[in-house]
Design an enzyme around this catalytic site. Structure first.
Site, PDB file in Angstrom:
ATOM      1  CB  ALA A  20      -1.025  -0.224   1.296  1.00 53.46           C
ATOM      2  CG  ASN A  63       0.820  -5.912   5.994  1.00 49.58           C
ATOM      3  OD1 ASN A  63       1.572  -6.990   6.096  1.00 49.58           O
ATOM      4  ND2 ASN A  63      -0.361  -5.846   6.496  1.00 49.58           N
ATOM      5  CG  HIS A 112      -0.197   4.274   4.784  1.00 48.52           C
ATOM      6  ND1 HIS A 112      -0.385   3.785   5.841  1.00 48.52           N
ATOM      7  CD2 HIS A 112      -0.934   3.612   3.805  1.00 48.52           C
ATOM      8  CE1 HIS A 112      -1.164   2.562   5.657  1.00 48.52           C
ATOM      9  NE2 HIS A 112      -1.736   2.470   4.521  1.00 48.52           N
TER      10      HIS A 112
HETATM   11  N1  LIG Z   1       2.061  -5.247   1.972  1.00 52.08           N
HETATM   12  C1  LIG Z   1       0.980  -4.639   2.379  1.00 52.08           C
HETATM   13  O1  LIG Z   1       0.998  -3.469   1.988  1.00 52.08           O
HETATM   14  C2  LIG Z   1      -0.331  -5.318   2.740  1.00 52.08           C
HETATM   15  C3  LIG Z   1      -1.709  -4.622   2.697  1.00 52.08           C
HETATM   16  C4  LIG Z   1      -2.560  -4.913   3.085  1.00 52.08           C
HETATM   17  C5  LIG Z   1      -2.727  -6.392   3.531  1.00 52.08           C
HETATM   18  N2  LIG Z   1      -1.592  -7.382   3.627  1.00 52.08           N
HETATM   19  C6  LIG Z   1      -1.523  -8.302   4.064  1.00 52.08           C
HETATM   20  O2  LIG Z   1      -1.885  -9.481   3.142  1.00 52.08           O
HETATM   21  C7  LIG Z   1      -2.336 -10.668   3.718  1.00 52.08           C
HETATM   22  C8  LIG Z   1      -3.520 -10.995   2.989  1.00 52.08           C
HETATM   23  O3  LIG Z   1      -4.530  -9.952   2.953  1.00 52.08           O
HETATM   24  P1  LIG Z   1      -6.174  -9.813   2.874  1.00 52.08           P
HETATM   25  O4  LIG Z   1      -6.835  -8.481   2.802  1.00 52.08           O
HETATM   26  O5  LIG Z   1      -6.136 -10.657   1.205  1.00 52.08           O
HETATM   27  O6  LIG Z   1      -6.663 -11.006   4.025  1.00 52.08           O
HETATM   28  P2  LIG Z   1      -8.160 -11.934   3.704  1.00 52.08           P
HETATM   29  O7  LIG Z   1      -8.336 -11.946   5.277  1.00 52.08           O
HETATM   30  O8  LIG Z   1      -9.232 -10.894   2.852  1.00 52.08           O
HETATM   31  O9  LIG Z   1      -7.519 -13.165   2.947  1.00 52.08           O
HETATM   32  C9  LIG Z   1      -6.692 -14.188   3.400  1.00 52.08           C
HETATM   33  C10 LIG Z   1      -7.372 -15.323   2.804  1.00 52.08           C
HETATM   34  O10 LIG Z   1      -6.204 -16.493   3.106  1.00 52.08           O
HETATM   35  C11 LIG Z   1      -6.965 -17.518   3.570  1.00 52.08           C
HETATM   36  N3  LIG Z   1      -5.793 -18.360   4.308  1.00 52.08           N
HETATM   37  C12 LIG Z   1      -5.336 -18.120   5.579  1.00 52.08           C
HETATM   38  N4  LIG Z   1      -4.377 -18.964   5.668  1.00 52.08           N
HETATM   39  C13 LIG Z   1      -4.448 -19.939   4.673  1.00 52.08           C
HETATM   40  C14 LIG Z   1      -3.822 -21.191   4.189  1.00 52.08           C
HETATM   41  N5  LIG Z   1      -3.014 -21.589   5.392  1.00 52.08           N
HETATM   42  N6  LIG Z   1      -4.040 -21.631   3.333  1.00 52.08           N
HETATM   43  C15 LIG Z   1      -4.826 -21.189   2.425  1.00 52.08           C
HETATM   44  N7  LIG Z   1      -5.649 -20.017   2.754  1.00 52.08           N
HETATM   45  C16 LIG Z   1      -5.423 -19.618   3.624  1.00 52.08           C
HETATM   46  C17 LIG Z   1      -7.915 -16.944   4.423  1.00 52.08           C
HETATM   47  O11 LIG Z   1      -8.953 -18.028   4.639  1.00 52.08           O
HETATM   48  C18 LIG Z   1      -8.552 -15.979   3.715  1.00 52.08           C
HETATM   49  O12 LIG Z   1      -9.385 -16.223   2.565  1.00 52.08           O
HETATM   50  C19 LIG Z   1      -2.558 -10.093   5.137  1.00 52.08           C
HETATM   51  O13 LIG Z   1      -1.401 -10.816   6.080  1.00 52.08           O
HETATM   52  C20 LIG Z   1      -2.513  -8.732   5.225  1.00 52.08           C
HETATM   53  O14 LIG Z   1      -2.144  -8.292   6.584  1.00 52.08           O
HETATM   54  C21 LIG Z   1      -0.279  -6.719   3.173  1.00 52.08           C
END
Ligand SMILES: NC(=O)c1ccc[n+]([C@@H]2O[C@H](COP(=O)([O-])OP(=O)(O)OC[C@H]3O[C@@H](n4cnc5c(N)ncnc54)[C@H](O)[C@@H]3O)[C@@H](O)[C@H]2O)c1
Length: 261
Positions: free
Chosen positions: A119, A188, A217
């Site tokens: 982000a 993140n 941010h």
């Molecule tokens: N880098 C960044 O700037 C940034 C920004 C936003 C979110 N994120 C991170 O990215 C990740 C995903 O975010 P999101 O919004 O898509 O989350 P989300 O909750 O919408 O989706 C995550 C999905 O992964 C599934 N899941 C969890 N463990 C699993 C496994 N072992 N096997 C298969 N599926 C699994 C969950 O059931 C869910 O459907 C989070 O850790 C979030 O913190 C990073």
């Protein structure tokens, strides 16, 4: 004479707000040189035209695996994915505040690790500036709606106060490491800054603003080669208010970079 690189097989781990967009974009052929080979995540069943498999089968099928599943999944599977020789694009950068996990991933391979900038913007200039001389302090102010900052550990009075506030309120101030156990899903961007600028002290402030419609941010840094202030204002994902809509596209950009090296 130019030769085109072979198409690489890509697996997506996690089919939530980031993973579903990443998988759909890959399936639509929007990343040249990449083909969606499979997805790990029950929620993908019936929604993708590729096999829904477990992590081991995904690493066997894919050259690159994109983690979009969360901190626990990275902890459970990250090192094994890299040890299998599969490259790993990480969305859950906040998990890397955990030094043990970082050390385990650093020691794993031959697969390579790529962190998405997610982000956040402006990192190219900040990293360049820090290589001239580390910034003494980098300030990150993240503002989200109160509901996006409510945590399981909050008791009812804390939760009610946060959700009932009618003015912006600072809910945390400290380092990314201090924020890790308290606001794991809002880390993140802070972790990305801390990892990209390891010699600078990153101070994080989380603000809950009931009037916030966008996730903001603001990054401020001051050093001998310049004074910087970046503000990004991202629209939250309709399926997950903690994640910004731009993040899957940042992840796909990271994939393009991974495919190029
Ligand atoms: N880098 C960044 O700037 C940034 C920004 C936003 C979110 N994120 C991170 O990215 C990740 C995903 O975010 P999101 O919004 O898509 O989350 P989300 O909750 O919408 O989706 C995550 C999905 O992964 C599934 N899941 C969890 N463990 C699993 C496994 N072992 N096997 C298969 N599926 C699994 C969950 O059931 C869910 O459907 C989070 O850790 C979030 O913190 C990073």
């Amino acid at each position: 004479m130019t030769t085109s690189s072979p198409t690489r097989e890509v697996a997506v781990l996690g089919f939530g707000s980031i993973g579903s967009v990443v998988a759909d974009e890959l399936a639509a052929g929007r990343v040249p040189g990449a083909r969606l080979s499979c997805v790990v995540g029950d929620r993908a069943r019936g929604r993708v035209d590729v096999p829904v498999v477990d992590v081991d089968e995904a690493t066997a099928r894919a050259d690159v695996l994109i983690e979009c599943a969360g901190h626990a999944a990275l902890l459970a599977h990250g090192a094994r994915i890299l040890d299998s020789g599969t490259d790993l694009v990480i969305s859950s950068v906040g998990a890397l505040v955990d030094r043990d996990l970082r050390a385990r991933l650093d020691a794993a391979g031959p697969g390579r690790t790529f962190l998405t900038t997610g982000a956040l913007g402006g990192l190219d200039l900040l990293v360049a500036g820090a290589s001239a001389a580390p910034f003494g302090r980098v300030r990150l102010t993240t503002t989200k709606t109160p509901s996006a900052l409510v945590q399981d550990w909050m008791d009812d009075p804390q939760r009610d106060a946060l959700l009932g506030t009618d003015a912006p309120v600072v809910v945390f101030r400290g380092t990314a490491e201090q924020a890790a156990p308290l606001f794991p899903r809002s880390l993140n961007v802070a972790a990305t800054l801390a990892l990209m600028l390891p010699e600078s002290e990153v101070e994080v402030e989380l603000v809950a603003d009931p009037a916030a419609t966008l996730v903001s941010h603001v990054v401020e840094a001051d050093g001998p080669v310049g004074t910087y202030r970046f503000e990004v204002r991202n629209r939250p994902s309709p399926t997950n208010p903690r994640t910004s809509q731009v993040v899957p596209y940042a992840v796909l950009r990271t994939l393009r970079q991974a495919l190029a090296v």
